[in-house]
Design an enzyme around this catalytic site. Structure first.
Site, short mmCIF file in Angstrom:
data_model
loop_
_atom_site.label_atom_id
_atom_site.label_comp_id
_atom_site.label_asym_id
_atom_site.label_seq_id
_atom_site.Cartn_x
_atom_site.Cartn_y
_atom_site.Cartn_z
N ASP A 174 0.75 -1.10 -0.18
CA ASP A 174 0.23 0.02 -0.16
C ASP A 174 0.61 1.47 -0.40
O ASP A 174 2.25 1.52 0.40
CB ASP A 174 -0.69 -0.01 1.46
CG ASP A 174 -0.14 -0.26 2.63
OD1 ASP A 174 0.84 -1.03 2.80
OD2 ASP A 174 -1.79 -1.00 3.30
N ASP A 217 -8.02 -2.59 13.90
CA ASP A 217 -9.21 -2.57 13.47
C ASP A 217 -9.23 -3.94 12.64
O ASP A 217 -10.80 -4.17 12.12
CB ASP A 217 -9.94 -1.01 13.28
CG ASP A 217 -9.18 -0.74 11.39
OD1 ASP A 217 -8.09 -1.51 11.10
OD2 ASP A 217 -9.30 0.20 10.47
N HIS A 224 -7.91 -4.29 9.62
CA HIS A 224 -7.50 -4.42 8.61
C HIS A 224 -6.39 -4.63 8.37
O HIS A 224 -5.50 -5.20 8.74
CB HIS A 224 -7.26 -2.63 8.29
CG HIS A 224 -6.07 -2.22 8.51
ND1 HIS A 224 -6.47 -1.52 9.23
CD2 HIS A 224 -4.87 -2.87 9.29
CE1 HIS A 224 -5.07 -0.51 9.31
NE2 HIS A 224 -4.17 -1.43 9.50
N GLU A 252 -9.39 -1.51 5.20
CA GLU A 252 -10.24 -1.25 6.78
C GLU A 252 -11.71 -2.46 6.29
O GLU A 252 -12.12 -2.23 5.79
CB GLU A 252 -10.63 0.36 6.12
CG GLU A 252 -9.32 1.37 5.90
CD GLU A 252 -8.72 0.81 7.83
OE1 GLU A 252 -8.86 0.40 8.71
OE2 GLU A 252 -8.16 2.22 8.42
#
Ligand code: F6R
Length: 260
Positions: free
Chosen positions: A66, A135, A137, A142
């Site tokens: 990313d 979270d 990811h 996400e």
């Protein structure tokens, strides 16, 4: 899915062993690279092996997971620069052999499509290193990400921006709001997934990843559907695993000759 619970230093050695075995078997192997804190000990171990044992990356190809959108080319937190500093430059990996999505492209969707094409043209990723967000990811997929998603633009959650503020002088407002990320469908095509997680703050995400229902709410759970996924965790990150004793028993009875 194999779960290994061990101190962080041992986890780094195991991941480096898997990468070294791959490079020895096929020097042209394709490696998937993560940024963030989780892989740093692995990169240290690979750099040590490069320096001391001559482990070569000269013919390998690297694809990053990313990239932030809009960070200046010379920004130290631009992931291309982070990967250069943390691993590529340390192992003399030719710059043109390590690619990432172009977060400064004028046409971002076209840059995402081009990135997918580049991964496919290289024959796909042999071993993908991953971290996990608090979270849930992986890369920057996400919660709510399609489990079949491809490389695309994503909006970072407030949680992720707060978690990453430590890399931006502790100032959440300096953390970009958007990124380009390989999709879950893209990542799932890698032939071996190796995820590292350490620390109690990762315990809930690791529990969901390994033992929760497969759901876009915890994107990493898609890894349960992968035929060769390895989860390397320290005691703190493993602290919420319901079947921790079983994972320990399984790993301790594994033959020495069998790698990850
Ligand atoms: C970074 C990436 C992210 C991180 C995750 C965990 O390239 O893909 O998914 O792996 O945010 O970050 P750390 O390792 O800093 O806790």
């Amino acid at each position: 899915m194999e779960v290994v619970i061990a101190p962080a230093e041992e986890l780094a050695v195991l991941a480096a062993d898997a990468i070294e075995a791959l490079l020895q078997q096929r020097p042209e192997s394709v490696l998937g690279l993560a940024t963030g804190s989780s892989p740093l000990k692995v990169y240290d171990e690979l750099a040590r092996r490069h320096e001391q044992d001559g482990l070569s990356f000269a013919r390998a190809t690297g694809f990053m997971l990313d990239e932030y959108v809009g960070l200046a080319a010379d920004h130290p937190e631009r992931y291309r620069n982070v990967i250069a500093t943390e691993i590529a430059d340390r192992v003399a990996w030719p710059a043109e052999r390590v690619q990432g999505p172009d977060g400064l492209a004028a046409d971002l969707p076209a840059a995402c499509a081009a990135y997918e094409d580049a991964i496919a043209a290289a024959g796909g990723v042999d071993l993908q290193i991953l971290g996990i967000g608090t979270d849930g990811h992986i890369a920057f997929n996400e919660p709510g990400s399609s489990l079949a998603s491809r490389t695309r633009i994503k909006t970072l959650t407030k949680q992720t921006r707060e978690d990453n503020a430590r890399f931006f002088d502790g100032d959440v407002d300096k953390v970009p709001t958007h990124c380009l990320t390989q999709g879950l469908g893209t990542i799932m095509e890698a032939r071996h997934l190796v995820l590292l997680a350490t620390g109690r703050h990762k315990a809930e995400a690791v529990h969901q990843l390994v033992e929760g229902p497969v759901s876009a709410l915890w994107p990493a759970t898609v890894m349960q559907l992968h035929p060769h996924a390895t989860v390397l965790v320290d005691e703190a990150a493993a602290s919420r695993l319901q079947l921790a004793d079983y994972y320990r028993q399984t790993y301790s009875s594994k033959p020495d000759w069998q790698g990850l």
